[in-house]
Scaffold this active site. Structure first.
Site, PDB file in Angstrom:
ATOM      1  N   GLY A 187      52.331  43.726  32.029  1.00  0.00           N
ATOM      2  CA  GLY A 187      52.694  43.454  33.415  1.00  0.00           C
ATOM      3  C   GLY A 187      51.847  42.314  33.936  1.00  0.00           C
ATOM      4  N   MET A 188      52.443  41.140  34.086  1.00  0.00           N
ATOM      5  CA  MET A 188      51.721  39.929  34.484  1.00  0.00           C
ATOM      6  C   MET A 188      51.780  39.768  36.001  1.00  0.00           C
ATOM      7  SD  MET A 188      50.621  38.722  31.589  1.00  0.00           S
ATOM      8  CE  MET A 188      50.033  37.103  32.104  1.00  0.00           C
ATOM      9  N   CYS A 244      53.103  52.953  44.075  1.00  0.00           N
ATOM     10  CA  CYS A 244      53.662  51.845  43.301  1.00  0.00           C
ATOM     11  C   CYS A 244      53.445  52.061  41.812  1.00  0.00           C
ATOM     12  CB  CYS A 244      53.037  50.528  43.747  1.00  0.00           C
ATOM     13  SG  CYS A 244      53.689  49.084  42.878  1.00  0.00           S
ATOM     14  N   CYS A 281      49.378  45.208  48.945  1.00  0.00           N
ATOM     15  CA  CYS A 281      50.014  44.036  48.337  1.00  0.00           C
ATOM     16  C   CYS A 281      51.014  43.346  49.250  1.00  0.00           C
ATOM     17  CB  CYS A 281      50.671  44.432  47.018  1.00  0.00           C
ATOM     18  SG  CYS A 281      51.869  45.787  47.163  1.00  0.00           S
ATOM     19  N   MET A 329      57.041  41.073  37.846  1.00  0.00           N
ATOM     20  CA  MET A 329      57.997  41.782  38.697  1.00  0.00           C
ATOM     21  C   MET A 329      57.827  41.369  40.152  1.00  0.00           C
ATOM     22  SD  MET A 329      56.538  45.687  38.844  1.00  0.00           S
ATOM     23  CE  MET A 329      54.896  46.065  39.470  1.00  0.00           C
ATOM     24  N   GLY A 388      49.807  37.403  37.590  1.00  0.00           N
ATOM     25  CA  GLY A 388      49.323  36.081  37.953  1.00  0.00           C
ATOM     26  C   GLY A 388      47.830  36.061  38.205  1.00  0.00           C
ATOM     27  N   GLY A 389      47.152  37.176  37.951  1.00  0.00           N
ATOM     28  CA  GLY A 389      45.709  37.273  38.142  1.00  0.00           C
ATOM     29  C   GLY A 389      44.957  37.234  36.827  1.00  0.00           C
ATOM     30  N   VAL A 390      43.635  37.228  36.916  1.00  0.00           N
ATOM     31  CA  VAL A 390      42.802  37.105  35.721  1.00  0.00           C
ATOM     32  C   VAL A 390      42.877  38.358  34.851  1.00  0.00           C
ATOM     33  CG1 VAL A 390      40.712  37.942  36.887  1.00  0.00           C
ATOM     34  CG2 VAL A 390      40.511  36.447  34.878  1.00  0.00           C
ATOM     35  N   ASP A 391      43.021  39.531  35.451  1.00  0.00           N
ATOM     36  CA  ASP A 391      42.999  40.771  34.673  1.00  0.00           C
ATOM     37  C   ASP A 391      44.201  40.887  33.737  1.00  0.00           C
ATOM     38  OD1 ASP A 391      40.621  41.560  35.905  1.00  0.00           O
ATOM     39  OD2 ASP A 391      41.689  42.506  37.565  1.00  0.00           O
ATOM     40  N   SER A 392      45.396  40.649  34.244  1.00  0.00           N
ATOM     41  CA  SER A 392      46.575  40.718  33.377  1.00  0.00           C
ATOM     42  C   SER A 392      46.580  39.574  32.373  1.00  0.00           C
ATOM     43  CB  SER A 392      47.858  40.717  34.207  1.00  0.00           C
ATOM     44  OG  SER A 392      47.955  39.562  35.015  1.00  0.00           O
TER      45      SER A 392
END
Length: 376
Positions: free
Chosen positions: A17-18, A108, A205, A43, A20-24
């Site tokens: 699950g991407m 979520c 979010c 998503m 757009g952050g550093v963790d994913s």
């Protein structure tokens, strides 16, 4: 019972699950480095036209694309706007309308990420869904998946995952659970991922950086009312009960009360039937409770045993609080804490831990001042 780290079988296909952050981003990198067949999914859960204000979804998607291109993995996009609105956002509004304080991130995870997104990943051929959560999925002697805290105590996100089902956990992977946040950023920097210094997202979010009150006003009409002390003295006017949480200090606008001390004012209770906000000064006794009742229970494996002591959190990032578990006649969970708890908030989640293992939890529905001895 012994627990060991879970390792997906070699040859597995894993969807990430991407966000757009550093963790994913680092999650995808680590899995590809380990030899898995990896692809990303971005998503979309919120439609910008639903509310005015800035939305970062477009930027986040571009960041996810940049990372996937760097890692040479495919990126799919999927729209869950309707599902999110119906199963997360609508409940969020209903809870605030009822004077409670919900946690949409927990919903979520259960209703969207590990349900809709996981199903979509499976349809694309994935054996597992990986996310950038700071939590650990371990495996017991009998091969049951178990949820444990992430090793980075400041970033542990098991609280947000406690409502997912055993079946959902069985198909989930959390590669960052054994890492510190600073290690994750260092890996991203070394690998040349553009998200290495991207600011962590905070808050709810779909609200983003907007003032919470301004956001909520778009959906729920505010009804002003009186602020009173527990003795009935009027000390001000509130802007709408839904804008306040138990224990809140900022934004009350109380000052210059004749005969009052200089101690700060806090929200103590909400009188919904009379539209009155109950406030008090300092460490007021009404801020503290020893017993809570939680419903809508969800357990990852077996339920906690009545009469035994565990630890619980009643909000994210709270330190573990020792408590005795019991069950009310209607099946709801009753927690009796060893120490008085400040600002237990209806609508939030009480999450139970057995050491580092997260057992599950439920929605806080009531709280009492109970004074009984619970020493173990």
């Amino acid at each position: 019972m012994a627990f060991v780290p879970f390792q997906a079988p070699q040859g597995s296909t894993i969807a990430v699950g991407m966000s757009g952050g550093v963790d994913s981003s680092v999650t995808a990198y680590l899995l590809k480095k380990q030899g898995y067949d990896v692809f990303g999914i971005f998503m979309k859960n919120w439609e910008e036209t639903f509310s005015s204000g800035y939305c970062s979804a477009a930027e986040d998607l571009e960041d996810a694309r940049d990372v996937c291109q760097t890692l040479d993995i495919p990126l799919h996009t999927v729209n869950f706007v309707q599902q999110y609105h119906d199963r997360v956002f609508q409940l969020f509004l209903d809870e605030y309308r009822a004077g409670r304080t919900p946690n949409p991130d927990v919903l979520c995870n259960r209703e969207i990420k590990f349900a809709e997104l996981a199903l979509y990943a499976q349809q694309l051929g994935a054996d597992f869904l990986a996310t950038g959560h700071y939590a650990q999925r371990l495996q017991s002697d009998n091969h049951e998946a178990a949820l444990f805290k992430g090793v980075d105590a400041q970033k542990d996100q098991s609280y947000f995952l406690h409502q997912i089902t055993p079946a959902q956990l069985n198909k989930a992977i959390f590669p960052l659970g054994g890492l510190q946040k600073k290690q994750v950023r260092a890996i991203a920097r070394e690998r040349g991922l553009t998200t290495f210094d991207k600011k962590d997202s905070t808050g709810i979010c779909f609200i983003g950086e907007r003032p919470f009150r301004a956001f909520l006003q778009q959906y729920l009409p505010a009804q002003k009312g009186l602020m009173k002390t527990p003795n009935g003295e009027i000390v001000g006017e509130h802007m709408g009960l839904m804008y306040y949480t138990i224990g809140q200090r900022q934004g009350l606008g109380i000052g210059g009360i004749a005969g009052a001390s200089e101690e700060p004012w806090y929200v103590l209770e909400k009188d919904l039937s009379n539209n009155v906000l109950i406030v008090g000064q300092g460490d007021h006794p009404l801020l503290y409770h020893r017993v809570l009742i939680a419903g809508q229970l969800s357990w990852l494996n077996e339920a906690p045993i009545a009469g035994r002591f565990y630890h619980a959190k009643t909000r994210y990032r709270q330190s573990d609080q020792k408590c005795r578990v019991d069950y009310a006649a209607d099946g709801r969970l009753q927690l009796t804490f060893e120490q008085l708890q400040r600002a237990i908030t209806l609508g939030q989640y009480a999450v139970i831990y057995d050491g580092e293992r997260c057992l599950g939890g439920g929605v806080i529905e009531a709280r009492m001042q109970g004074k009984q001895d619970v020493s173990s």
